[in-house]
Design a protein around this motif. Structure first.
Motif, PDB file in Angstrom:
ATOM      1  N   ILE A  76      33.235 -45.169 -45.362  1.00 34.21           N
ATOM      2  CA  ILE A  76      31.897 -44.649 -45.101  1.00 34.21           C
ATOM      3  C   ILE A  76      31.384 -45.251 -43.801  1.00 34.21           C
ATOM      4  O   ILE A  76      31.466 -46.466 -43.599  1.00 34.21           O
ATOM      5  CB  ILE A  76      30.931 -44.988 -46.244  1.00 34.21           C
ATOM      6  N   THR A  77      30.857 -44.396 -42.930  1.00 29.51           N
ATOM      7  CA  THR A  77      30.282 -44.853 -41.673  1.00 29.51           C
ATOM      8  C   THR A  77      28.882 -44.273 -41.519  1.00 29.51           C
ATOM      9  O   THR A  77      28.684 -43.069 -41.660  1.00 29.51           O
ATOM     10  CB  THR A  77      31.146 -44.396 -40.468  1.00 29.51           C
ATOM     11  N   PHE A  78      27.919 -45.152 -41.268  1.00 27.76           N
ATOM     12  CA  PHE A  78      26.574 -44.746 -40.863  1.00 27.76           C
ATOM     13  C   PHE A  78      26.478 -45.079 -39.388  1.00 27.76           C
ATOM     14  O   PHE A  78      26.638 -46.235 -39.000  1.00 27.76           O
ATOM     15  CB  PHE A  78      25.500 -45.518 -41.625  1.00 27.76           C
ATOM     16  N   GLU A  79      26.217 -44.067 -38.558  1.00 28.75           N
ATOM     17  CA  GLU A  79      26.193 -44.289 -37.122  1.00 28.75           C
ATOM     18  C   GLU A  79      24.922 -43.695 -36.509  1.00 28.75           C
ATOM     19  O   GLU A  79      24.641 -42.511 -36.670  1.00 28.75           O
ATOM     20  CB  GLU A  79      27.418 -43.637 -36.478  1.00 28.75           C
ATOM     21  N   ASN A  80      24.162 -44.563 -35.833  1.00 30.27           N
ATOM     22  CA  ASN A  80      22.940 -44.127 -35.165  1.00 30.27           C
ATOM     23  C   ASN A  80      21.968 -43.480 -36.164  1.00 30.27           C
ATOM     24  O   ASN A  80      21.493 -42.370 -35.965  1.00 30.27           O
ATOM     25  CB  ASN A  80      23.273 -43.176 -34.009  1.00 30.27           C
ATOM     26  N   VAL A  81      21.720 -44.193 -37.257  1.00 29.33           N
ATOM     27  CA  VAL A  81      20.862 -43.687 -38.334  1.00 29.33           C
ATOM     28  C   VAL A  81      19.648 -44.597 -38.468  1.00 29.33           C
ATOM     29  O   VAL A  81      19.762 -45.817 -38.433  1.00 29.33           O
ATOM     30  CB  VAL A  81      21.638 -43.621 -39.670  1.00 29.33           C
ATOM     31  N   ASP A  82      18.487 -43.961 -38.617  1.00 29.35           N
ATOM     32  CA  ASP A  82      17.247 -44.698 -38.886  1.00 29.35           C
ATOM     33  C   ASP A  82      16.841 -44.418 -40.331  1.00 29.35           C
ATOM     34  O   ASP A  82      16.791 -43.259 -40.748  1.00 29.35           O
ATOM     35  CB  ASP A  82      16.115 -44.227 -37.977  1.00 29.35           C
ATOM     36  N   PHE A  83      16.548 -45.473 -41.068  1.00 29.53           N
ATOM     37  CA  PHE A  83      16.061 -45.325 -42.436  1.00 29.53           C
ATOM     38  C   PHE A  83      14.578 -45.652 -42.459  1.00 29.53           C
ATOM     39  O   PHE A  83      14.167 -46.735 -42.046  1.00 29.53           O
ATOM     40  CB  PHE A  83      16.819 -46.255 -43.389  1.00 29.53           C
ATOM     41  N   LEU A  84      13.765 -44.701 -42.944  1.00 29.12           N
ATOM     42  CA  LEU A  84      12.321 -44.900 -42.998  1.00 29.12           C
ATOM     43  C   LEU A  84      11.855 -45.393 -44.360  1.00 29.12           C
ATOM     44  O   LEU A  84      10.698 -45.765 -44.519  1.00 29.12           O
ATOM     45  CB  LEU A  84      11.598 -43.600 -42.632  1.00 29.12           C
ATOM     46  N   LYS A  85      12.747 -45.345 -45.343  1.00 25.01           N
ATOM     47  CA  LYS A  85      12.434 -45.848 -46.685  1.00 25.01           C
ATOM     48  C   LYS A  85      13.534 -46.804 -47.110  1.00 25.01           C
ATOM     49  O   LYS A  85      14.653 -46.754 -46.611  1.00 25.01           O
ATOM     50  CB  LYS A  85      12.311 -44.690 -47.677  1.00 25.01           C
ATOM     51  N   ASP A  86      13.212 -47.675 -48.071  1.00 23.72           N
ATOM     52  CA  ASP A  86      14.189 -48.655 -48.542  1.00 23.72           C
ATOM     53  C   ASP A  86      15.478 -47.984 -48.999  1.00 23.72           C
ATOM     54  O   ASP A  86      15.453 -46.899 -49.582  1.00 23.72           O
ATOM     55  CB  ASP A  86      13.623 -49.457 -49.713  1.00 23.72           C
TER      56      ASP A  86
END
Length: 142
Positions: A76-86
């Protein structure tokens, strides 16, 4: 040159824009997104690649929150991701790599009751975003 990110309020909406989610070989990648919903990794994998996740719950390995433990059989890769919630990642056995590249968050990104069979997880930078890690087990594979 900055990369344009797209904001999503649900997994269903993300499915309408497949360029943000890729599944190549055995790697599931989520990239260039702003996630504005309660993100569940189990639901995300089950929706995109159901064969990559298996419920392996038993009496010794049940989480308090879900009562189930899931085995993740892909990278699994998260790339250039913004999380606005927990983000809470609870009760997962990772059989592959998990990579976090250029993740931004003003909220908590937490792992709890997770087991890592592969000795690889992207090093975390606490200055980049707050990370909560509890009850992790790294299993050495021969």
């Amino acid at each position: 040159m900055s990369i344009k990110k797209r904001k999503f309020d649900s997994i269903e909406k993300m499915l309408s824009f497949p360029k943000y989610i890729t599944l190549d070989n055995d790697t599931l990648t989520l990239k260039n997104c702003i996630i504005n919903f309660d993100f569940s990794l189990v639901n995300f994998i089950s929706t995109i690649s159901p064969q990559s996740i298996v419920c392996v719950s038993n009496e010794q390995k049940e989480t308090e929150d879900t009562g189930k433990l899931y085995e993740v059989n892909c990278n699994i890769t998260f790339e250039n991701v913004d999380f606005l919630k927990d983000v809470s990642i609870i009760g997962l056995v990772f059989k592959g790599k998990i990579e976090l590249k250029n993740i931004q968050s003003s909220v908590h990104f937490g792992f709890s009751m997770c087991f890592f069979a592969y000795q690889y997880i992207t090093p975390f930078n606490n200055e980049q975003f707050p990370v909560i890690i509890k009850q992790l087990l790294l299993l050495k594979i021969q």
